[in-house]
Enzyme design. Structure first.
Site, mmCIF file in Angstrom:
data_model
loop_
_atom_site.group_PDB
_atom_site.id
_atom_site.type_symbol
_atom_site.label_atom_id
_atom_site.label_comp_id
_atom_site.label_asym_id
_atom_site.label_seq_id
_atom_site.Cartn_x
_atom_site.Cartn_y
_atom_site.Cartn_z
ATOM 1 N N GLU A 48 31.694 -0.756 -13.731
ATOM 2 C CA GLU A 48 31.292 0.581 -13.510
ATOM 3 C C GLU A 48 32.461 1.613 -13.213
ATOM 4 O O GLU A 48 33.176 1.062 -12.205
ATOM 5 C CB GLU A 48 30.054 0.656 -12.523
ATOM 6 C CG GLU A 48 29.587 1.761 -11.862
ATOM 7 C CD GLU A 48 28.496 1.970 -11.029
ATOM 8 O OE1 GLU A 48 27.525 1.158 -11.002
ATOM 9 O OE2 GLU A 48 28.724 2.612 -10.080
ATOM 10 N N LYS B 222 24.087 1.682 -0.227
ATOM 11 C CA LYS B 222 23.682 0.456 0.564
ATOM 12 C C LYS B 222 23.700 0.442 2.228
ATOM 13 O O LYS B 222 24.691 0.998 2.509
ATOM 14 C CB LYS B 222 24.206 -0.937 0.180
ATOM 15 C CG LYS B 222 24.024 -1.172 -1.087
ATOM 16 C CD LYS B 222 24.205 -2.854 -1.692
ATOM 17 C CE LYS B 222 23.509 -2.786 -2.911
ATOM 18 N NZ LYS B 222 22.481 -3.856 -2.836
ATOM 19 N N LYS C 129 3.919 1.930 -1.413
ATOM 20 C CA LYS C 129 4.408 1.929 -2.643
ATOM 21 C C LYS C 129 3.446 2.668 -3.499
ATOM 22 O O LYS C 129 3.644 3.724 -4.304
ATOM 23 C CB LYS C 129 4.771 0.709 -3.432
ATOM 24 C CG LYS C 129 5.320 0.689 -4.653
ATOM 25 C CD LYS C 129 5.131 -0.699 -5.276
ATOM 26 C CE LYS C 129 5.655 -0.442 -6.732
ATOM 27 N NZ LYS C 129 7.139 -0.021 -6.855
ATOM 28 N N GLU D 210 0.718 -1.123 -0.150
ATOM 29 C CA GLU D 210 0.174 0.007 -0.043
ATOM 30 C C GLU D 210 0.899 1.320 -0.045
ATOM 31 O O GLU D 210 0.425 2.085 -0.602
ATOM 32 C CB GLU D 210 -0.847 0.039 1.264
ATOM 33 C CG GLU D 210 -2.175 -0.985 1.149
ATOM 34 C CD GLU D 210 -1.573 -2.467 1.889
ATOM 35 O OE1 GLU D 210 -0.369 -2.460 1.997
ATOM 36 O OE2 GLU D 210 -2.630 -3.195 2.165
ATOM 37 N N GLU E 162 28.843 -6.476 -2.903
ATOM 38 C CA GLU E 162 28.119 -6.337 -1.803
ATOM 39 C C GLU E 162 27.774 -7.496 -0.641
ATOM 40 O O GLU E 162 27.368 -7.193 0.272
ATOM 41 C CB GLU E 162 26.425 -5.813 -2.180
ATOM 42 C CG GLU E 162 25.965 -6.990 -2.895
ATOM 43 C CD GLU E 162 24.499 -6.401 -3.560
ATOM 44 O OE1 GLU E 162 24.647 -5.577 -4.319
ATOM 45 O OE2 GLU E 162 23.586 -6.842 -3.072
ATOM 46 N N ARG F 39 10.383 1.421 -3.993
ATOM 47 C CA ARG F 39 11.066 0.234 -5.046
ATOM 48 C C ARG F 39 11.083 -1.093 -4.059
ATOM 49 O O ARG F 39 11.488 -1.048 -2.850
ATOM 50 C CB ARG F 39 12.093 0.474 -5.457
ATOM 51 C CG ARG F 39 12.468 -0.407 -6.550
ATOM 52 C CD ARG F 39 13.753 -0.269 -7.337
ATOM 53 N NE ARG F 39 14.383 -1.730 -7.677
ATOM 54 C CZ ARG F 39 13.811 -2.508 -8.483
ATOM 55 N NH1 ARG F 39 12.976 -2.041 -9.177
ATOM 56 N NH2 ARG F 39 14.558 -3.734 -8.797
ATOM 57 N N CYS F 40 10.435 -2.050 -4.267
ATOM 58 C CA CYS F 40 10.404 -3.277 -3.594
ATOM 59 C C CYS F 40 11.011 -4.159 -4.260
ATOM 60 O O CYS F 40 10.568 -4.239 -5.592
ATOM 61 C CB CYS F 40 9.011 -3.760 -3.133
ATOM 62 S SG CYS F 40 8.021 -2.251 -2.106
ATOM 63 N N HIS G 232 23.400 5.720 -15.712
ATOM 64 C CA HIS G 232 22.657 6.173 -14.652
ATOM 65 C C HIS G 232 21.985 7.262 -14.788
ATOM 66 O O HIS G 232 21.102 7.851 -14.051
ATOM 67 C CB HIS G 232 23.436 6.048 -13.390
ATOM 68 C CG HIS G 232 24.365 4.474 -13.166
ATOM 69 N ND1 HIS G 232 25.411 4.495 -13.751
ATOM 70 C CD2 HIS G 232 23.826 3.496 -12.315
ATOM 71 C CE1 HIS G 232 25.820 3.092 -13.486
ATOM 72 N NE2 HIS G 232 24.670 2.396 -12.581
ATOM 73 N N SER H 31 21.608 -5.702 -21.427
ATOM 74 C CA SER H 31 20.224 -5.347 -21.546
ATOM 75 C C SER H 31 20.468 -4.130 -22.563
ATOM 76 O O SER H 31 21.308 -3.305 -22.421
ATOM 77 C CB SER H 31 19.411 -5.261 -20.449
ATOM 78 O OG SER H 31 20.207 -4.182 -19.487
HETATM 79 N N1 GLN Z 1 23.867 -8.038 -18.013
HETATM 80 C C1 GLN Z 1 22.868 -7.194 -17.302
HETATM 81 C C2 GLN Z 1 22.269 -6.185 -17.846
HETATM 82 O O1 GLN Z 1 22.725 -5.653 -18.706
HETATM 83 C C3 GLN Z 1 23.717 -6.526 -15.922
HETATM 84 C C4 GLN Z 1 22.966 -5.921 -14.814
HETATM 85 C C5 GLN Z 1 23.755 -5.553 -13.836
HETATM 86 O O2 GLN Z 1 24.915 -5.304 -13.602
HETATM 87 N N2 GLN Z 1 22.922 -5.251 -12.690
HETATM 88 O O3 GLN Z 1 21.238 -5.648 -17.467
#
Ligand code: GLN
Ligand code: ZN
Length: 758
Positions: free
Chosen positions: A667, A116, A18, A16, A607, A517-518, A696, A435
């Protein structure tokens, strides 16, 4: 022996919170409607905990976005940029503008940084301090919720306001400028804490809970010093109210001496993450302290039933050392990290469901423990039967892994030569992370298929169309190594967990990740195995559509583990190896089908790192081994890639090198190649693609700036080892941005080939 709870999930059983927040943000409901939803959730949570007969019930554990941000508002830690937006008139909009940024008319103010929460998958908003940071009580949330709880709970004595303690709060923040140490703000912040505590006392509060998870870290001398100072002051000025300090996510043995002369009333320790600490803490308590010890026995980060026999042994030991009056029992940490109620699960097999427990069930487990202590042995034997289930025992098979299984046939040096000869890639080869934009159209398609509105064949054909299209686009952009786009995946872990044996998905097991976000982590309940191909058909179809190299795309074992609820009846390494073995089978199947480059993503490797340095080695022992199991079965000529995100690799680079992937993409671009600093001290041996395009942000990087980053990398790394790629998957971006950005990226790589060749 009192029973208490540190915090209850606040998203509501049907998410609820969210829905209400998102409706509010898009102007579909007003703030009153939003507040009503919050109030209802709080009321339900309190009632649940009161019905479960807890002796102390948390208050102020509710939050509209994040409890660390709540703390910043309570203490008046708010940057001028947010305060000076004249069109914001109330606290809730101010609060959300800090959490999410503010864009309206001529205003464009960025959101605060998010990171995090210790080693969990929850993210908090990082407080930002000025050198002369002033603190003052700004928000009334904690006092309002206290008033509200008094009306709802039958006994106000049970109410325990919860908030983050001063030292952890300072620690979790960051300095806006480098010229000072935020720990030095302790003298400014303590008077405000004292004011808050006194005010709570005047409102009739009996107990408060101050969270000090910093206690489980390797604390610096400075941090210890300010900790001592803070609690000396607080105990001097705050008599007449019971203060409980809580630690969680690991043990505090190393820091227990901090409590030598501190007169807080109770200390809470986490016996789930570190049960070995009990002995040491108890002997300290019996010698040098009069405090009450709160035993964190119920696992607030996993969904399994408590093993009562184990818990009772700990309780009995504590009773023996310090007596029943000085003991409390509780979950180890806030229940924020587990779903709310198991009763809403309808598709889990009863044998497995019998072993599970969500937040509500966990609260009742405290009740059971109390009854057992009072002599009810039948509860104990029913519980024990769950853990001696022969069917479960049988399922625990060992897989044997030999040295050969974790080692490629030849050294990287030889592999690289063979791969270069075979692939004929140019210098600075370009690729993406996997992706491509997940449009509404794709999400609708997957949803329709899930609801069985589309046949398998119709669905497959539509996905294939997307693949064909994304390949065409990549060829136009002139990327060197292509991907299929991951259109068939909602989530990189969920996709694999649905295909692997031994892992289940819940109907309603939502957990807050950040703000609205869940996530719904899969449950690894049994032996994991791969029964069938998981990705081979898609990747082979994609390869059949292009003459260029197609990269197979898999999620690695550590990431699958890290983003799931993991069985706790065998060592975690064991489960990791089972998953790894399943991924290995998929890798080999891809190789057999002619796929020559395979990426095994491990974004979550960093992490999962233990909070204390002394535990790093044993973590890397099994996690790196798991990755190597998954990747080492292929021929020299097959190129293994891996990908990692979420920065801060500099301290663990040697371990990453030990994964021995032929290529790693990471990254870096947000931190302007901060990562490359590590290479001054450690020369990374294999090929590497430090991300040159920050995915990002919607910003489109220019050719010039990408070229500059490549040039920077080429000064630190051998040119023949450098790849050019974005710093993460493109799933959350828009096509419009992606096309131009990638065009710029390939152009910059071409420029580098001309200009940087030595
Ligand atoms: N291969 C995934 C993508 O491109 C990697 C995602 C990630 O690093 N969290 O979405
Ligand atoms: Zn990533």
């Amino acid at each position: 022996m009192l029973k208490h709870n540190l915090g209850y999930p606040r998203i509501g059983i049907r998410r609820e919170l969210k829905k209400a927040c998102e409706a509010y943000w898009s102007n579909k409901i007003d703030s009153n409607a939003l507040f009503e939803v919050g109030k209802k959730i709080r009321m339900e949570n309190w009632k649940t905990q009161e019905n479960a007969d807890l002796d102390l019930i948390p208050c102020n554990d509710f939050s509209f976005y994040d409890h660390v941000l709540d703390m910043s508002l309570l203490l008046g830690v708010i940057s001028e940029s947010y305060l000076s937006i004249p069109i914001i008139h109330n606290n809730i909009d101010l609060y959300f503008s800090m959490a999410r940024g503010f864009q309206k008319n001529e205003w464009d103010i960025k959101a605060m940084e998010m990171t995090k929460w210790f080693n969990t998958n929850y993210h908090y908003i990082v407080p930002e301090f000025d050198k002369n940071q002033k603190f003052s009580i700004f928000s009334n949330k904690i006092f309002d919720e206290l008033e509200e709880s008094k009306k709802i709970l039958k006994s106000y004595k049970k109410i325990k306001p919860v908030f983050i303690g001063p030292i952890s709060y300072l620690f979790l923040g960051k300095e806006k400028e480098k010229s000072f140490n935020r720990m030095d703000l302790v003298e400014n912040i303590i008077p405000i804490y004292i004011k808050i505590i006194k005010k709570l006392k005047n409102e009739g509060v009996n107990w408060i809970q101050l969270d000090e998870p910093i206690l489980v870290l390797d604390m610096s001398e400075k941090e210890k010093e300010v900790f001592k100072y803070a609690y000396d002051e607080i105990s001097k000025f705050c008599s007449g109210i019971n203060i409980m300090l809580t630690s969680y996510f690991d043990g505090i043995s190393e820091n227990i001496s901090l409590f030598q002369n501190i007169s807080v009333k109770a200390l809470h320790i986490d016996l789930v993450e570190d049960s070995d600490q009990l002995e040491k803490i108890l002997s300290f308590f019996s010698r040098e302290s009069k405090m009450i010890l709160s035993l964190g026995l119920i696992d607030g980060r996993n969904i399994w039933k408590n093993n009562y026999l184990n818990s009772i042994q700990k309780i009995e030991k504590a009773i023996e050392f310090i007596g029943e009056d000085r003991i409390m029992i509780a979950p180890n940490c806030s229940l924020l990290h587990v779903p709310i109620d198991l009763e809403y699960e309808h598709s889990i097999h009863i044998d497995i469901k019998n072993r599970m427990s969500f937040a509500k069930q966990k609260i009742y487990e405290l009740n059971d423990l109390e009854k057992i202590v009072k002599g009810n042995k039948s509860i104990l034997s029913i519980n024990s039967s769950v853990f001696c289930d022969h069917k479960i025992k049988e399922r625990v098979k060992n897989i044997t892994i030999t040295d050969k299984d974790v080692q490629r046939d030849n050294h990287f040096y030889i592999r690289q030569k063979k791969q270069k000869e075979k692939f004929h890639l140019p210098l600075f080869p370009t690729t993406t992370i996997g992706s491509f934009p997940q449009t509404k159209e794709i999400r609708n398609l997957r949803n329709k298929f899930r609801k069985k509105e589309l046949s398998q064949e119709e669905y497959d054909n539509k996905i294939k169309n997307f693949i064909v299209d994304v390949i065409k686009k990549q060829e136009e952009i002139d990327l060197d190594v292509l991907v299929h786009g991951e259109f068939e995946r909602t989530d990189m872990v969920e996709y694999f967990s649905e295909k692997l044996k031994g892992i289940l998905s819940t109907d309603n097991g939502w957990v807050q990740s950040y703000g609205s976000r869940c996530v719904k982590p899969p449950v690894i309940y049994g032996d994991v195995d791969r029964l069938d191909n998981m990705t081979v058909e898609w990747i082979c179809f994609a390869q059949s559509q292009t003459k260029k190299l197609m990269k197979g795309m898999l999620t690695g074992p550590v990431t699958i583990l890290q983003w799931s609820f993991v069985r706790n009846d065998q060592p975690i390494s064991h489960t990791a190896y089972q998953i790894a073995w399943s991924i290995r089978k998929e890798v080999l199947s891809l190789e057999k089908s002619g796929i020559q480059i395979i990426q095994i993503d491990e974004p979550a490797l960093r992490e999962g790192l233990p909070l204390k340095k002394k535990n790093w080695k044993s973590y890397f022992d099994w996690s790196i081994k798991a990755f190597r199991i998954s990747s080492s079965g292929v021929k020299d000529e097959t190129q293994i890639h891996t990908h990692m995100c979420y920065s801060e690799f500099n301290d663990i680079f040697e371990y990453i090198a030990d994964m021995d992937a032929d290529v790693i993409t990471m990254e870096t671009s947000r931190s302007k190649m901060e990562l490359l600093k590590a290479f001054s001290v450690f020369s990374y041996p294999n090929e590497i693609g430090p991300g040159v395009y920050d995915i990002h942000s919607p910003r489109i990087p220019t050719i010039k700036e990408i070229f500059y980053l490549i040039e920077k990398a080429s000064k630190k790394l051998p040119i023949k080892n450098i790849w050019v790629n974005p710093d993460c998957g493109l799933k959350t971006r828009k096509w419009k941005e992606v096309l131009i950005s990638l065009h710029n990226m390939t152009k910059a790589a071409k420029m580098a080939r001309l200009k940087l060749k030595k």
